[in-house]
Design an enzyme around this catalytic site. Structure first.
Site, PDB file in Angstrom:
ATOM      1  N   ARG A  27       0.892  -1.156  -0.048  1.00  0.00           N
ATOM      2  CA  ARG A  27      -0.020   0.062  -0.021  1.00  0.00           C
ATOM      3  C   ARG A  27       0.930   1.166  -0.048  1.00  0.00           C
ATOM      4  NH1 ARG A  27      -5.132  -1.065   1.608  1.00  0.00           N
ATOM      5  NH2 ARG A  27      -5.496   0.756   2.698  1.00  0.00           N
ATOM      6  N   TRP A  74       2.033   6.288   5.839  1.00  0.00           N
ATOM      7  CA  TRP A  74       2.301   7.084   4.729  1.00  0.00           C
ATOM      8  C   TRP A  74       2.068   8.568   5.183  1.00  0.00           C
ATOM      9  CZ3 TRP A  74       0.268  10.823   1.020  1.00  0.00           C
ATOM     10  CH2 TRP A  74       1.098  10.500  -0.006  1.00  0.00           C
ATOM     11  N   ASN A 100      -5.796   5.668   9.863  1.00  0.00           N
ATOM     12  CA  ASN A 100      -5.460   5.848   8.317  1.00  0.00           C
ATOM     13  C   ASN A 100      -6.452   6.825   8.176  1.00  0.00           C
ATOM     14  OD1 ASN A 100      -5.151   5.338   5.454  1.00  0.00           O
ATOM     15  ND2 ASN A 100      -6.122   3.425   5.709  1.00  0.00           N
ATOM     16  N   GLY A 101      -6.244   7.981   7.330  1.00  0.00           N
ATOM     17  CA  GLY A 101      -6.879   8.919   7.113  1.00  0.00           C
ATOM     18  C   GLY A 101      -6.472  10.265   7.491  1.00  0.00           C
ATOM     19  N   GLU A 485       0.203   5.324 -20.762  1.00  0.00           N
ATOM     20  CA  GLU A 485       0.233   4.278 -19.843  1.00  0.00           C
ATOM     21  C   GLU A 485       1.861   3.749 -19.723  1.00  0.00           C
ATOM     22  OE1 GLU A 485      -1.047   3.399 -17.037  1.00  0.00           O
ATOM     23  OE2 GLU A 485      -0.484   1.557 -16.566  1.00  0.00           O
ATOM     24  N   LYS A 489       4.373   4.024 -16.351  1.00  0.00           N
ATOM     25  CA  LYS A 489       4.777   2.691 -15.787  1.00  0.00           C
ATOM     26  C   LYS A 489       6.408   3.118 -15.788  1.00  0.00           C
ATOM     27  CE  LYS A 489       2.120   1.500 -14.675  1.00  0.00           C
ATOM     28  NZ  LYS A 489       0.804   1.462 -14.539  1.00  0.00           N
TER      29      LYS A 489
HETATM   30  C1  F6R Z   1      -0.107   3.717 -11.670  1.00  0.00           C
HETATM   31  C2  F6R Z   1      -1.135   3.543 -10.591  1.00  0.00           C
HETATM   32  C3  F6R Z   1      -1.886   4.597 -10.018  1.00  0.00           C
HETATM   33  C4  F6R Z   1      -3.312   4.260  -9.838  1.00  0.00           C
HETATM   34  C5  F6R Z   1      -4.218   5.344  -9.409  1.00  0.00           C
HETATM   35  C6  F6R Z   1      -5.682   5.087  -9.212  1.00  0.00           C
HETATM   36  O1  F6R Z   1       0.466   2.502 -11.623  1.00  0.00           O
HETATM   37  O2  F6R Z   1      -1.121   2.478  -9.846  1.00  0.00           O
HETATM   38  O3  F6R Z   1      -1.865   5.647 -11.147  1.00  0.00           O
HETATM   39  O4  F6R Z   1      -3.984   3.741 -11.341  1.00  0.00           O
HETATM   40  O5  F6R Z   1      -3.783   5.766  -8.029  1.00  0.00           O
HETATM   41  O6  F6R Z   1      -5.864   3.803  -8.445  1.00  0.00           O
HETATM   42  P1  F6R Z   1      -6.966   3.161  -8.155  1.00  0.00           P
HETATM   43  O7  F6R Z   1      -7.266   2.665  -9.661  1.00  0.00           O
HETATM   44  O8  F6R Z   1      -7.070   2.038  -7.166  1.00  0.00           O
HETATM   45  O9  F6R Z   1      -8.245   3.972  -8.152  1.00  0.00           O
END
Ligand code: F6R
Length: 612
Positions: A27, A74, A100-101, A485, A489
């Site tokens: 996470r 975090w 968390n939050g 994308e 990456k």
């Molecule tokens: C890129 C990545 C992030 C998530 C973004 C949205 O590899 O993992 O850009 O795509 O934080 O996350 P979700 O899809 O969980 O809402």
């Protein structure tokens, strides 16, 4: 973002909590800590850095306990250090809290407590909340549960919290609003965690705590009450998650495992939905809403990061097949405008984790304006999945690597199925094209498998560009979001600056960057834009840029023109992103590994972004 694990029962709590924290490492976090209660009272140990640093801190300490809780932080309020790490003691050390939050009004609460003579050791909002709860507990004379309830009625913001108190070594109190919290129900034991991954090896029976609910575990019993003190009956779900799905299974990294899982995960996204032989397609979660989707005047897609890229792919497909106008919005921008939502509009929210705060807020806003909300989520039971009117899970299985790979291809698969279903219902697709696309979809897993066989060749190319300082990615049409994308990456796991552009847009600016030191990845598959893309490649070559082209098998023209080619099988243009993205995932992975990066947990990133 932040991970919570807690346990009360008959097992040794500390190793269980530490193992759970390791399962939540994906996470993203920067410090870790545990609170344990034994004959020595309520003890907290915490450390900046990874969970292994915390383990070293615990070495030689008296850690025997059957109740404990742990946290990976975090940083939001205060830098990542030992002091700001969770858990936090309350002022008189009667309780410990993990959170968390964000408690948005913590500064006002802190001021009031300072006036009462409180002092604080950390800069966190969490310590303020813990002291606030203790203060109410001490002054109201009621139970700790009541103090938690009263404190949370005052607290503004998002939270998942767990509290242990010295007064009761059988009691854990947890609450949630906006941040996920799962309760595992075992035999005379309870587990609490941010998601089911730390729990599944002990029990498959879980309860997803709802917003505004407080769980009180005491003397081996669980009670759930709402913030206004109404007792609720929690629903016990059976999680389907298997242990091997959350382990590396012989791969060096989760990301690599997840890239290689794609033939299976794409097939799982279609399982039970596509019957190409019979020419049928069913999406159970959409059944009652398919008419609405097909008749919609406009679709607005919201998401963040990779999910937003999946939305861009879907825009092309919905417009092409179902002839419905689509707008794709960053959820974070959508939520802070005054977006125009009209009757008949559909909002599709895309999220792997189902917990992204911006996407969740965008949904709430769209709902308040009367839109019907569809969800495309991976995590079953997640907040976004529960906030939508209808939707389809992607069924990609747990994605642990922070960089999203198999979730993207699963999202594109499901969105393509949604577009096909809408087109069929609306009558904008011919029967023969519908059948052809279903058959082509069934062939995608084998085609992705074929791309994966080029892994060694991609590694050799990666080696050559390991120390590049910049990259440009180009694509047109459906391959434009794939270029975005691919660039995302690369930058997130290798820390190389990379930009994705529509290939034709390059000459309006980025072409100034091209010289012999600029690698340019071009997705140049044989489709309707092929000739145009070839011209764009010539523009790059004329300026001595080094081109890595993703080409269609059998293309004899491009190998003589570019520096490197990676071949992919021929695929119908509409389905191309499902295959063309795979070599870009591998290229980013290999470069990051060769640069010695922490691929699964890149710096500063979190898997589930639960703060805005
Ligand atoms: C890129 C990545 C992030 C998530 C973004 C949205 O590899 O993992 O850009 O795509 O934080 O996350 P979700 O899809 O969980 O809402």
């Amino acid at each position: 973002m932040c991970g919570i694990v807690a346990y009360v029962g008959h097992r040794e709590a500390c190793p269980l909590v530490i193992k759970g924290l390791k399962r939540l490492e994906y996470r993203g976090y920067d410090s870790a800590g545990v609170a344990l209660m034994n004959g020595q009272g309520l003890k907290i140990y915490k450390k900046k850095g990874k969970v292994v640093a915390l383990e070293q801190e615990l070495d030689g300490k008296e850690i025997h306990a059957t109740i404990g809780m742990g946290h990976t932080r975090w940083a939001t309020h205060g830098e990542p250090n030992d002091v700001n790490a969770h858990p936090h003691y309350s002022f008189h050390r009667k309780l410990a809290i993990i959170h968390n939050g964000i408690i948005e009004n913590y500064a006002a609460i802190k001021q009031a407590l300072l006036k009462k003579g409180h002092t604080f050791t950390s800069e966190t909002d969490t310590e303020v909340l813990g002291q606030f709860i203790e203060d109410i507990w001490e002054n109201n004379g009621g139970s700790l549960e009541e103090a938690v309830r009263l404190a949370l009625q005052e607290g503004v913001g998002a939270y998942a919290i767990v509290i242990m108190s010295e007064a009761d070594p059988t009691q854990l109190i947890a609450a949630r609003k906006g941040s996920p919290l799962v309760i595992g129900v075992g035999d005379n034991e309870f587990f609490l965690a941010s998601d089911a991954t730390p729990i599944v090896e002990y029990t498959k029976d879980v309860i997803y705590l709802n917003d505004y609910e407080i769980a009180v575990i005491k003397n081996g019993e669980l009670k759930v009450v709402t913030l206004d003190n109404t007792t609720t009956t929690p629903y016990v779900h059976k999680v389907e998650l298997e242990l091997e799905a959350i382990e590396k299974g012989g791969f060096d990294h989760f990301m690599l495992k997840e890239i290689f899982e794609q033939p299976r995960s794409i097939a799982d996204s279609m399982r039970g939905r596509v019957q190409a032989d019979a020419g049928t397609l069913q999406l159970g979660g959409l059944r009652d809403y398919l008419d609405k989707l097909a008749k919609s005047k406009r679709i607005v897609i919201v998401g963040c990061g990779t999910s937003w890229h999946a939305g861009l792919v879907a825009e092309y497909i919905f417009e092409e097949l179902a002839r419905i106008p689509v707008e794709v919005e960053y959820a974070s921008e959508f939520r802070y405008r005054n977006p125009i939502i009209k009757e008949g509009d559909i909002v599709i929210a895309i999220s792997q984790s189902g917990e992204t705060a911006d996407t969740l807020a965008a949904i709430e806003l769209a709902k308040s304006k009367g839109a019907t909300i569809f969800g495309v989520c991976n995590v079953v039971g997640s907040s976004i999945a529960r906030a939508t009117d209808a939707g389809a899970y992607t069924h990609a299985g747990p994605e642990i690597g922070v960089a999203s790979t198999k979730a993207f291809t699963a999202q594109v698969t499901v969105l393509t199925l949604m577009a096909l279903a809408a087109a069929k219902r609306k009558g904008t697709i011919s029967d023969s094209l519908f059948r052809q696309l279903l058959a082509e979809m069934e062939s995608i897993p084998a085609k992705v498998e074929k791309v994966l066989q080029a892994a060694d060749k991609i590694k050799e190319i990666a080696y050559i560009f390991t120390y590049a300082r910049n990259f440009i990615y180009l694509g047109r049409g459906l391959n434009f979001p794939v270029a975005l994308e691919g660039a995302l990456k690369l930058k997130e796991i290798s820390y190389i600056h990379a930009e994705g552009y529509p290939a034709a847009e390059m000459k309006h600016g980025p072409i100034a960057l091209i010289d012999e030191d600029m690698p340019v990845v071009v997705i140049a598959t044989k489709d309707s834009s092929y000739e145009k893309v070839v011209s764009n490649i010539q523009e790059v070559k004329a300026r001595k840029g080094r081109v890595i082209a993703i080409t269609t098998e059998g293309d004899t023209h491009l190998p003589g023109m570019v520096d490197f080619t990676i071949e992919i099988p021929k695929v119908h243009e509409v389905l191309m992103p499902l295959v063309s993205v795979v070599p870009l995932q591998l290229l980013a992975y290999d470069i990051a590994v060769m640069r010695g990066r922490n691929v699964d947990q890149p710096r500063n990133l979190a898997k589930s972004v639960t703060v805005e």
